[in-house]
Enzyme design. Sequence first.
Site, PDB file in Angstrom:
ATOM      1  N   SER A 201       9.181   6.080  27.709  1.00  0.00           N
ATOM      2  CA  SER A 201       9.922   4.856  27.408  1.00  0.00           C
ATOM      3  C   SER A 201      10.637   4.375  28.667  1.00  0.00           C
ATOM      4  O   SER A 201      11.083   5.180  29.472  1.00  0.00           O
ATOM      5  CB  SER A 201      10.949   5.147  26.314  1.00  0.00           C
ATOM      6  OG  SER A 201      11.709   4.000  26.057  1.00  0.00           O
ATOM      7  N   CYS A 202      10.704   3.048  28.839  1.00  0.00           N
ATOM      8  CA  CYS A 202      11.428   2.489  29.985  1.00  0.00           C
ATOM      9  C   CYS A 202      12.217   1.268  29.526  1.00  0.00           C
ATOM     10  O   CYS A 202      11.968   0.757  28.438  1.00  0.00           O
ATOM     11  CB  CYS A 202      10.470   2.131  31.115  1.00  0.00           C
ATOM     12  SG  CYS A 202       9.254   0.875  30.686  1.00  0.00           S
ATOM     13  N   PRO A 203      13.178   0.800  30.332  1.00  0.00           N
ATOM     14  CA  PRO A 203      14.070  -0.254  29.856  1.00  0.00           C
ATOM     15  C   PRO A 203      13.365  -1.521  29.361  1.00  0.00           C
ATOM     16  O   PRO A 203      13.699  -2.037  28.305  1.00  0.00           O
ATOM     17  CB  PRO A 203      14.934  -0.561  31.074  1.00  0.00           C
ATOM     18  CG  PRO A 203      14.923   0.690  31.867  1.00  0.00           C
ATOM     19  CD  PRO A 203      13.572   1.289  31.667  1.00  0.00           C
TER      20      PRO A 203
ATOM     21  N   GLY B 165      10.031  -1.821  28.906  1.00  0.00           N
ATOM     22  CA  GLY B 165       8.943  -1.426  28.016  1.00  0.00           C
ATOM     23  C   GLY B 165       7.658  -2.195  28.237  1.00  0.00           C
ATOM     24  O   GLY B 165       6.899  -2.416  27.306  1.00  0.00           O
TER      25      GLY B 165
ATOM     26  N   THR C  43       6.282   2.605  30.794  1.00  0.00           N
ATOM     27  CA  THR C  43       6.010   3.375  29.589  1.00  0.00           C
ATOM     28  C   THR C  43       4.536   3.746  29.509  1.00  0.00           C
ATOM     29  O   THR C  43       4.182   4.877  29.196  1.00  0.00           O
ATOM     30  CB  THR C  43       6.393   2.521  28.362  1.00  0.00           C
ATOM     31  OG1 THR C  43       7.744   2.107  28.513  1.00  0.00           O
ATOM     32  CG2 THR C  43       6.242   3.303  27.085  1.00  0.00           C
TER      33      THR C  43
END
Lengths: 149, 462
Positions: free
Chosen positions: B9-11, B13, B17
């Site tokens: 997951s990444c900020p 998205g 990700t």
Amino acid sequence: MEVNEFINQNLIKMNLVSEDKDSVIKEMIEIMAKNDIITDKEEVIKKAMEREEKGTTGVGKGVAIPHVKSDAVKRPAVAFGRSDAGIDYGSMDEKLSHLFFLITVPEESHDEHLKLLAQLSRNLVHDDFRDSLLEAKDEEEIMSILENI
Amino acid sequence: MKKIVAVTSCPTGIAHTYMASESLEEAAKKMDVQMKVETQGSVGVENELSEQDIKEADAVIIAADTNVSHERFGGKSIVEVAVADAIDDAESLINQALEKAEKGEKTEVNANLNSQVSDEKSKRKAKRSGPYKHLMTGVSFMLPFVVAGGLSIALSFVFGINAAEQEGSLAAALMQIGGDSAFALMVPILAGYIAFSIADRPGIAPGMIGGMLASSIGAGFLGGIIAGFLAGYVTQWLKENIKLPENLQGLMPVLVLPFLSSLIIGLLMIYLIGPPVEGIMNGLESWLQGMTDANAVLLGLILGAMMAFDMGGPVNKAAYTFSVGLLGSEIYGPMAAVMAAGMTPPLGLALATVLFKNRFTNQEIEAGKPAWFMGISFITEGAIPFAAADPIRVIPSIMTGSAITGALSMLFGVGLRAPHGGIFVLPIPNVVTNLGFYALAIIAGTIVTTFMLRILKPKLAE
């Protein structure tokens, strides 16, 4: 949904002139602005910088994927830029970056758009995909590589 | 073959990700490790890990720059890194995870009730979308006004029920603060922030103006909700469709948008929407005020059951929003029923874990203690961990208890002027009418919930 709805030859720049991280982000965003994809250049630059502060998008292996999600973006798009000399993008692996994908999406985007972008991102992990982008001669060749993801 | 499960997951998205997911899958293929990666990106959760997956996995990799919940990985070997690390060198991550599993390093996951509940709350918040999210944004901005207003009015009654009519008195001042100011702002704030949630800052002006009109026309909170949505969508549309020459664009936010949107919303509210909604509100208000006991009980049953049905989810919030909105019309019965019914699920479960220990796991018995506190604080979500573990038995039990509490509260004619606070608002004078009966309603529902759990939940094998 096709790749060419995101990117076309006008959004590809084979020889980026920038030499550092901030200016390459601006240079890429300028391409978006010229193609009427964003409404507010400053806002997009701000958002891109904010994202970098949370963690670099220089993911290593010579690739950087700055990205912006903002209301100042009219439609999902990807700009591609290449720097043969390489740019110090503060990447994970501390190597220079050569391939740049700037991804812009509006706040509210369709899932299918996002899925295609996800697919593009997945491909970047593969060595042969990156190599073919590095070796491509012109915009046309880049397009044909991207269309085959 | 070893099996690893992972979450990426990444900020934003959008990219990391999926790159991390691909890297992990590729590396696992090379290393002959079975790998399943759940991606939490802008498309939502994809390739979700099932309980089965997690159970079978030797180790867990969490590669995320966002807050990924650990709850479900309790007792597993977990390696947690930034999302970029997985893109950069997935192979060594996998080795690290397998090593950890080999050594038997299990991560103790803190499974206390408070963190589970706040996790669940933030997950639900993140999942909210579309109109429901907009409405909840409006409601959350409105609540402080309702609290300030309701409590000030209650305090003014300390001096006698008609004391506020005495000009210049403290009671009149309190009424002026609560009734004339705080409550008067309630509907405009609700409408303004619904519109804000839809159209961002330009939505606030037309939303609040529309809400103010709804208020003054007598269209109440229903009118306010409509005004808020209208203002939001109309402003959004104007924003996207009015094209000004570049050198005039500065005029959009300061002149064109506020004027046009407010004009459109205002005229719509006055001529088209206001009158029929006023009729509906008047009908609703007079029905609620003149309700027979049977209808009151029925309404209490329904509102109560709704509160327990999804414990803080959309159905619960519908009943809650309805009741809070009615406070603005000086109708306090449903608010009382709803708060009481929202308190009994955690209370009933807590009581059951004390009385019928053999029907709960040790973990649940532990969770019963904080559940008391959540119950008296009107945090219905405190029941979620129990309901999640055994929904088919727990949800009907708590719904029955809550429905009975709601019905009793309505039957006893209890009124509540505060929109939240559990038992902590009750000592403030006049916040609740008929305090004794109110307590009785809550206790009765708690006992019924416990009793239902006793019947439905089987004894656990030793």
